[in-house]
Scaffold this motif. Sequence first.
Motif: not given
Length: 406
Positions: A147-169
């Motif tokens: 796997x290539x390293x985590x890019x800034x774009x990949x991290x930004x997309x993941x952070x966007x998901x975390x913001x709207x994700x349900x923590x418990x689930x």
Amino acid sequence: MAKDDDFQPEDDDDDEQPFTSYFQEEANKHQAEADTAADVAADVLQNARYDEFFAPYQPRFRESFAHHYVLARQAWISVGQANEDQPNRRLLIHAKDAYVALWAIQQKKLFDLQCRWRAEELTDVPGVVISDDFGTLSAAIENCAPLPAITAEEFALYLEWVRQADYARDLDDRNDGCFVWQNHRFIREALAPDAPPLIARVQPVLKKTVSDWYRFHNARTGHDRLLYLPDHRGAKEERYWNAWREQQREQEAIARAVGTAPDPRPLYLPPEEQEALATEFARHFESARLNRWRETKELLRPRQTEEDRRMDLMANFLLSNPEPVPVAAAADWREATRQAYYAYCHRQLLEQLPVVYDEYLQRQSWGITQPNRLDWELSKYDLARYYRGWLLAGRARLGEPEDFNF
């Protein structure tokens, strides 16, 4: 069974009863602690260099102080060593959560790679010769060579998901044990139930789920198309698995014929059944007094449910938290506590993720190995090595070369 107050083992030979080594080690540890406590107490009581310190107090005070000091000193050592041995405790717990969560990015990339490898769009993936090798790579995802390293774009997309994700689930997974990351059939059936059926290979019953991050990522990237790729490699492997299974069935039939079939009786029991069996054993073989104690213990301290255990952890966490945690009004204090805990952890995760990502990038730039996300080494539990051997045995049974070039 001997009486509960004078029970002695029938045989003290550790070679014949290796399970006793644990109790001997515990006894040695406590004896060492007792010896140290006695030395400390004697020093406090007898060393003249403390005389001036105790001069303002009556002579007998020194005796009571020695008792309390020994206990306090033991507690300092116990807690201090535990925190040094496990630095990811309270002060770093949210950073650890964020570090574990970060690797979901790479897990999704590895799964996408697996889909393409199974479809034979790719044939050369380092560390992969059979499909089960993706599980091994998943266990050591922090330093996954393909796997290539985590890019800034990949991290930004993941952070966007975390913001709207349900923590418990979606995010309450401190030990990385809630989600299925690389089980191809399980994930395909969950995310693409209308896809063509996969090979009928036996799958374990999983008490896990597929992370919603996979759905979110697919929706944003169009990678859901990978779920519909054909599983050419899996179909080829299944042919060899079937040959190996047939060989196993033949060997079992021969064993039954000569009277050497495997013992069908259970070797292990789940914890709940073990506890029930211990109760049954006590009823049959222990004294009436011990059984009264057992019943009293079961009455006063019943077995804790998983929900109760989780609630205890949450309440104790909030109680000892160094900063106030707001709790919204609710009809049930348990639900209010649960929501306050999840909301607090979610905020902390969002704060810590950019920090751990920056640290990740720093290690990447320095060429430093990324640390394990967990306190144990999952890669030690590499089951793929057994699957490789069984697959090669299936190839040999079919008269084919014992290699992975198929």
